[in-house]
Write a protein that holds these residues in place. Structure first.
Motif, mmCIF file in Angstrom:
data_model
loop_
_atom_site.group_PDB
_atom_site.id
_atom_site.type_symbol
_atom_site.label_atom_id
_atom_site.label_comp_id
_atom_site.label_asym_id
_atom_site.label_seq_id
_atom_site.Cartn_x
_atom_site.Cartn_y
_atom_site.Cartn_z
ATOM 1 N N ARG A 6 0.699 -1.096 -0.078
ATOM 2 C CA ARG A 6 0.197 -0.027 -0.066
ATOM 3 C C ARG A 6 0.813 1.313 0.103
ATOM 4 O O ARG A 6 1.700 1.276 0.887
ATOM 5 N N LEU A 44 -11.363 -0.959 -5.675
ATOM 6 C CA LEU A 44 -10.860 0.461 -5.660
ATOM 7 C C LEU A 44 -12.074 1.539 -5.831
ATOM 8 O O LEU A 44 -11.976 2.538 -6.326
ATOM 9 N N LYS A 47 -11.930 5.316 -6.057
ATOM 10 C CA LYS A 47 -10.613 5.789 -6.029
ATOM 11 C C LYS A 47 -10.490 6.399 -7.548
ATOM 12 O O LYS A 47 -11.045 5.896 -8.147
ATOM 13 N N ASP A 103 -5.661 9.003 -6.018
ATOM 14 C CA ASP A 103 -4.951 8.188 -5.166
ATOM 15 C C ASP A 103 -3.884 7.439 -5.665
ATOM 16 O O ASP A 103 -3.263 6.456 -5.192
ATOM 17 N N SER A 128 0.878 10.136 -2.925
ATOM 18 C CA SER A 128 -0.085 8.971 -3.570
ATOM 19 C C SER A 128 1.269 8.345 -4.503
ATOM 20 O O SER A 128 2.164 8.798 -4.817
ATOM 21 N N MET A 325 -2.686 1.116 -4.194
ATOM 22 C CA MET A 325 -3.838 2.373 -3.978
ATOM 23 C C MET A 325 -5.067 2.034 -3.187
ATOM 24 O O MET A 325 -5.915 2.940 -3.068
ATOM 25 N N ASN A 326 -5.095 0.976 -2.470
ATOM 26 C CA ASN A 326 -6.112 0.381 -1.677
ATOM 27 C C ASN A 326 -6.049 1.449 -0.258
ATOM 28 O O ASN A 326 -5.200 1.648 0.208
#
Length: 326
Positions: A6, A44, A47, A103, A128, A325-326
């Protein structure tokens, strides 16, 4: 299995350990099956991904944009010429601002001596993760899809399998050397013996070569360089032959064309494929110049896996996005 990805950037192929790459592939196969079964996998939801392109794209744009939608998010296509980058927005501004809007930030920038530096400067400023959709040095997402495809076709135990990474003639623009460089860095870690074939003028970057040789040594696999396409193809399990440009040999486009035309015979054809093993596979990241870089009979023939390879861009990229990107 290593799952702590992550917020991680993926700019160079060795940014992820071998075990982390295996985690990516395991998830990619799971997502591929979920898509085949029509199962929801909106990991996602809500996102957003910025896709910033300084270089044209077909498969990369399509697979990232479709992949984000399938994961329940949204990808914003941003062509650099439609932004204020040329009017003052620096890498710091882009990283700071897009890192707050999005994100994840995916960038394709292949200008020699500029692209990789640009990605890393954006990464320094962004909160990000930065995803490298291709720079002049690396093409990590293509390489992940390639590895996924090789394992699907040849099994998980790749030790003692011979993979040829070869230059091929093309008449169009001088293509980046990022694909072969990513391949020689990543593939030795998974047990493949590498044969790199190219004419003398088309060497890869010395520091990348040194790192690739070190990876091969650490993995206990073969790594050789030859300047003969026929010699390279003999008894190969995997053929990956594509064009790339001259590095620092000359800046004169006419001279580059003259040098390149000397090697028009570096084409993947049926005669060369007959030198490989009966069950060998032919790979190419596409687009390929048909009947210039590779004959249509090979590209559409029994050895070719280019469309399975292209599909796997979608699944490998979805896996990385879901994990980072979670």
């Amino acid at each position: 299995m290593q799952t702590g990805l992550r917020g991680r950037d993926l700019i160079g192929d060795l940014d992820f350990t071998k075990e982390e790459v295996e985690t990516v592939l395991d998830l990619a196969w799971d997502l591929k099956m979920k898509r085949a079964l029509g199962q929801d996998h909106a990991m996602l939801r809500d996102k957003t991904l910025a896709m910033l392109f300084f270089f044209s794209s077909t498969r990369t744009r399509g697979s990232f944009e479709s992949g984000m939608a399938q994961l329940g998010g949204h990808a914003a296509f941003i062509e650099s010429r439609t932004t204020q980058i040329s009017h003052g927005d620096t890498e710091k501004e882009l990283g700071e601002i897009f890192g707050r809007y999005f994100d994840g930030i995916a960038i394709r920038h292949c200008d020699w001596g500029i692209g990789n530096r640009y990605l890393n400067l954006v990464a320094e400023a962004s909160r990000s993760p930065i995803l490298n959709m291709q720079c002049e040095i690396y093409h990590p997402f293509q390489c992940l899809a390639d590895l996924m495809t090789i394992i699907e076709k040849k099994g998980r135990d790749l030790r003692r399998k011979k993979m040829v990474v070869s230059w091929a003639y093309a008449s169009s623009y001088a293509k980046p050397m990022s694909v072969p460089q990513s391949l020689i860095l990543q593939m030795p870690r998974f047990g493949l013996d590498i044969t790199l074939a190219h004419p003398p003028e088309f060497k890869l970057m010395p520091d990348v070569m040194a790192r690739a040789e070190a990876e091969a040594k650490a993995a206990g696999v073969g790594f050789e360089v030859v300047d003969d396409m026929d010699e390279a193809f003999k008894d190969a399990d995997i053929i990956y032959a594509k064009s790339w440009g001259c590095m620092n040999h000359t800046d004169d486009p006419d001279e580059i064309t003259r040098i390149t035309k000397k090697y028009e015979h570096w084409i993947t054809d049926d005669r060369k494929m007959a030198l490989t093993k009966e069950d060998s596979i032919y790979m190419h990241p596409l687009p390929a110049e048909r009947d210039v870089e590779v004959t249509s009979s090979v590209m559409d023939g029994k050895h070719s896996v280019v469309f399975d390879e292209a599909e796997n861009r979608l699944h490998a990229q979805k896996a990385v996005m879901a994990l980072t990107m979670n």
